[in-house]
Design a protein around this motif. Sequence first.
Motif, PDB file in Angstrom:
ATOM      1  N   THR A  69       0.830  -1.161   0.011  1.00 60.67           N
ATOM      2  CA  THR A  69      -0.035   0.081   0.004  1.00 60.67           C
ATOM      3  C   THR A  69       0.822   1.320   0.147  1.00 60.67           C
ATOM      4  O   THR A  69       2.090   1.336   0.444  1.00 60.67           O
ATOM      5  N   VAL A  70       0.215   2.491  -0.324  1.00 64.00           N
ATOM      6  CA  VAL A  70       0.978   3.463  -0.392  1.00 64.00           C
ATOM      7  C   VAL A  70       1.252   3.879   1.216  1.00 64.00           C
ATOM      8  O   VAL A  70       2.276   4.571   1.288  1.00 64.00           O
ATOM      9  N   GLU A  71       0.099   3.384   2.034  1.00 65.81           N
ATOM     10  CA  GLU A  71       0.267   4.041   3.494  1.00 65.81           C
ATOM     11  C   GLU A  71       1.516   3.323   3.886  1.00 65.81           C
ATOM     12  O   GLU A  71       2.565   3.751   4.507  1.00 65.81           O
ATOM     13  N   GLU A  72       1.956   2.028   3.562  1.00 63.68           N
ATOM     14  CA  GLU A  72       3.306   1.253   3.746  1.00 63.68           C
ATOM     15  C   GLU A  72       4.594   1.862   3.256  1.00 63.68           C
ATOM     16  O   GLU A  72       5.657   1.972   4.039  1.00 63.68           O
ATOM     17  N   ALA A  73       4.385   2.497   2.086  1.00 64.29           N
ATOM     18  CA  ALA A  73       5.350   3.342   1.490  1.00 64.29           C
ATOM     19  C   ALA A  73       6.202   4.410   2.304  1.00 64.29           C
ATOM     20  O   ALA A  73       7.079   4.783   2.071  1.00 64.29           O
ATOM     21  N   VAL A  74       5.013   5.068   3.141  1.00 58.04           N
ATOM     22  CA  VAL A  74       5.553   6.165   3.984  1.00 58.04           C
ATOM     23  C   VAL A  74       5.637   6.080   5.342  1.00 58.04           C
ATOM     24  O   VAL A  74       5.752   6.998   6.043  1.00 58.04           O
ATOM     25  N   ALA A  75       5.326   4.746   5.817  1.00 62.91           N
ATOM     26  CA  ALA A  75       5.164   4.343   7.056  1.00 62.91           C
ATOM     27  C   ALA A  75       6.381   4.703   7.920  1.00 62.91           C
ATOM     28  O   ALA A  75       6.171   5.191   9.278  1.00 62.91           O
ATOM     29  N   THR A  76       7.629   5.308   7.664  1.00 66.71           N
ATOM     30  CA  THR A  76       8.748   5.444   8.327  1.00 66.71           C
ATOM     31  C   THR A  76       9.081   6.762   7.967  1.00 66.71           C
ATOM     32  O   THR A  76      10.133   7.229   8.414  1.00 66.71           O
ATOM     33  N   GLU A  78       8.968   8.434   4.960  1.00 69.89           N
ATOM     34  CA  GLU A  78       9.803   8.578   3.603  1.00 69.89           C
ATOM     35  C   GLU A  78       9.092   9.688   2.733  1.00 69.89           C
ATOM     36  O   GLU A  78       7.657   9.780   3.080  1.00 69.89           O
ATOM     37  N   THR A  79       9.654  10.622   2.091  1.00 72.53           N
ATOM     38  CA  THR A  79       9.158  11.575   1.198  1.00 72.53           C
ATOM     39  C   THR A  79       9.832  11.222  -0.256  1.00 72.53           C
ATOM     40  O   THR A  79      11.023  10.552  -0.490  1.00 72.53           O
ATOM     41  N   TYR A  80       9.002  11.421  -1.302  1.00 76.41           N
ATOM     42  CA  TYR A  80       9.300  11.091  -2.751  1.00 76.41           C
ATOM     43  C   TYR A  80       9.517  12.168  -3.533  1.00 76.41           C
ATOM     44  O   TYR A  80       8.607  13.147  -3.579  1.00 76.41           O
ATOM     45  N   ASP A  81      10.411  12.264  -4.560  1.00 71.11           N
ATOM     46  CA  ASP A  81      10.468  13.180  -5.490  1.00 71.11           C
ATOM     47  C   ASP A  81       9.450  13.208  -6.466  1.00 71.11           C
ATOM     48  O   ASP A  81       8.964  14.304  -6.935  1.00 71.11           O
ATOM     49  N   PHE A  82       9.168  11.939  -6.923  1.00 69.03           N
ATOM     50  CA  PHE A  82       8.052  11.725  -7.979  1.00 69.03           C
ATOM     51  C   PHE A  82       7.115  10.568  -7.534  1.00 69.03           C
ATOM     52  O   PHE A  82       7.584   9.495  -7.080  1.00 69.03           O
ATOM     53  N   VAL A  83       5.881  10.851  -7.786  1.00 67.85           N
ATOM     54  CA  VAL A  83       4.975   9.670  -7.673  1.00 67.85           C
ATOM     55  C   VAL A  83       4.307   9.425  -8.858  1.00 67.85           C
ATOM     56  O   VAL A  83       3.774  10.100  -9.626  1.00 67.85           O
ATOM     57  N   LEU A  84       4.811   8.327  -9.672  1.00 67.96           N
ATOM     58  CA  LEU A  84       4.171   7.801 -11.028  1.00 67.96           C
ATOM     59  C   LEU A  84       2.951   7.029 -10.766  1.00 67.96           C
ATOM     60  O   LEU A  84       2.914   5.931 -10.164  1.00 67.96           O
ATOM     61  N   ILE A 100      -3.051   8.246  -3.673  1.00 71.72           N
ATOM     62  CA  ILE A 100      -1.756   8.381  -3.340  1.00 71.72           C
ATOM     63  C   ILE A 100      -1.537   9.621  -2.241  1.00 71.72           C
ATOM     64  O   ILE A 100      -0.389   9.984  -2.144  1.00 71.72           O
ATOM     65  N   ALA A 101      -2.668   9.979  -1.797  1.00 70.95           N
ATOM     66  CA  ALA A 101      -2.736  11.033  -0.653  1.00 70.95           C
ATOM     67  C   ALA A 101      -1.609  10.745   0.378  1.00 70.95           C
ATOM     68  O   ALA A 101      -0.905  11.810   0.814  1.00 70.95           O
ATOM     69  N   PRO A 102      -1.437   9.626   0.959  1.00 71.67           N
ATOM     70  CA  PRO A 102      -0.400   9.691   2.018  1.00 71.67           C
ATOM     71  C   PRO A 102       0.966   9.889   1.505  1.00 71.67           C
ATOM     72  O   PRO A 102       1.916  10.399   2.395  1.00 71.67           O
ATOM     73  N   ALA A 103       1.283   9.606   0.260  1.00 79.02           N
ATOM     74  CA  ALA A 103       2.801   9.960  -0.260  1.00 79.02           C
ATOM     75  C   ALA A 103       2.913  11.465  -0.779  1.00 79.02           C
ATOM     76  O   ALA A 103       3.882  11.881  -1.186  1.00 79.02           O
ATOM     77  N   VAL A 104       1.710  12.290  -0.886  1.00 77.81           N
ATOM     78  CA  VAL A 104       1.887  13.602  -1.245  1.00 77.81           C
ATOM     79  C   VAL A 104       1.463  14.798  -0.422  1.00 77.81           C
ATOM     80  O   VAL A 104       2.185  15.756  -0.497  1.00 77.81           O
ATOM     81  N   THR A 105       0.701  14.420   0.673  1.00 76.59           N
ATOM     82  CA  THR A 105       0.160  15.754   1.386  1.00 76.59           C
ATOM     83  C   THR A 105       1.123  16.313   2.241  1.00 76.59           C
ATOM     84  O   THR A 105       0.699  17.220   2.611  1.00 76.59           O
ATOM     85  N   ASN A 106       2.097  15.448   2.525  1.00 75.11           N
ATOM     86  CA  ASN A 106       2.987  16.095   3.252  1.00 75.11           C
ATOM     87  C   ASN A 106       4.295  16.918   2.706  1.00 75.11           C
ATOM     88  O   ASN A 106       5.492  17.095   3.116  1.00 75.11           O
TER      89      ASN A 106
END
Length: 341
Positions: A69-76, A78-84, A100-106
Motif C-alpha cells: 500500500t501507499v501507506e506502507e510506502a511512507v510508514a517510516t 519517507e518522502t518522494y521526489d516523484f509519484v508515478l 496517493i494522498a499519504p505520499a503527497v500531502t506532506n
Amino acid sequence: MAEQNLKVLLVGAGALGSMFTWRLQTSGRVQVTAVCRSNYQTVKDKGFRIESVGFDGTHTYRPDRVVKTVEEAVATGETYDFVLVCTKALPNLGDNSEIIAPAVTNSAKTVIVLIQNGVGIEEPFRARYPKNPIASAVAYIDVNQPSDGVISHGGVMGLVMGLFPESTSDAAAAAAEEEATSALQELADLWNGSGVGCAVVDSIQPLRWLKLVWNASFNTVAVVSGGNDTHQMLANPECKALVRNLMAEVYRLGETVLGAPLPERLGMRNPDDFIEDAASKEHPVVPSMLMDFWAKRPLEHEVILGRPVRIARDLGVPVPYLEAVYALLVMVEKSYMRGRL
C-alpha cells in the motif's frame, strides 16, 4: 559532489509502470518503491521477469522496495521526489486521486506524474493536490503482463510529458512551474539515458487528443467487434470504415477543443495515415482494452469515450459513431461485471 538519488514511488505496478521504473532504476540514480497488489508476493519474492524485444532478451527487475500500500510506502517517514501513477483511469468506479494522498500531502514538492490513457484525467488530482506540480504524460509502448510478475515488451517505448495546467501568469506560480519543469527534465534525461525516448513539452493536451485517435477507435472496436486485433479489424471493409469514422470524429472534436489542428506524429496527419500504419505492420497489435476484456477487467471507456462524448455535446459537435460505440462498450462491460461493480 555526488548527485543525490531520486526517490520514485510507483503506484500501479503493472506492465507499463514496471517497464518505465525499470529503466529509471538502471540509471543508477533512482530508488524505486513499487506498490503492488495482486502481483505483490511474486514481485516481492522474485522481482519482475521482463521479456523484451527492444531491450534484447530476458531481464530480472527488482524494485528497491516492494510494498502492498501507499501507506506502507511512507510508514517510516519517507518522502518522494516523484509519484508515478500508472493505474487504469476508471473514474466511473471512483476517484483514484485519493490513493496517493499519504505520499503527497506532506510534501508540496513531490511531482505527480500521470501516465494514463484518455482525456480529463488530471482534474481530480489538481483539485485534491493544489500545491503539488502535476505532469500529464502520454506513453507509447507495446507491453502486457500475461501472468503475475511476467512482463512481455515489444520494441516500442517512449514518453512525452508536460505540466498541468500548462501555463500561469502569477509570478510565484511561474517560479514554481519553472522548478517543476526542471525536475521533469531531470527525469526525462534519466529515461533518455536508459534507452527510453522521453521529451518534456510546453503543451501536452494536443498529444493526449492525438493518442485518443488510436485509443477511441482500435481499442474500442477490438472489443465491440467480438475480439479482434488490428489486422482482423482492417480486413473487414465495414469494420475498417467504422474505425476510420471514429478517428475522424476524434480529430474533429480535438481540433474544436484545442482551436488548432492536431499535431503530426511519426508522419501521421489524418485517419488514413493511422490506418495505413496499422495495416503495414508485419504483426498485428492486440489492443490493451481487448486484453482487459479477455481478462474480464473493467474497461477505460469513460476517459476514452465517455468524456469525449460529453465534451462534444457541450460544444455542439456531432459524434454519432463515438456515441454508439460508447453505448455498446458500456453494455459489454456490464454483461460480465454485473454484481462486481
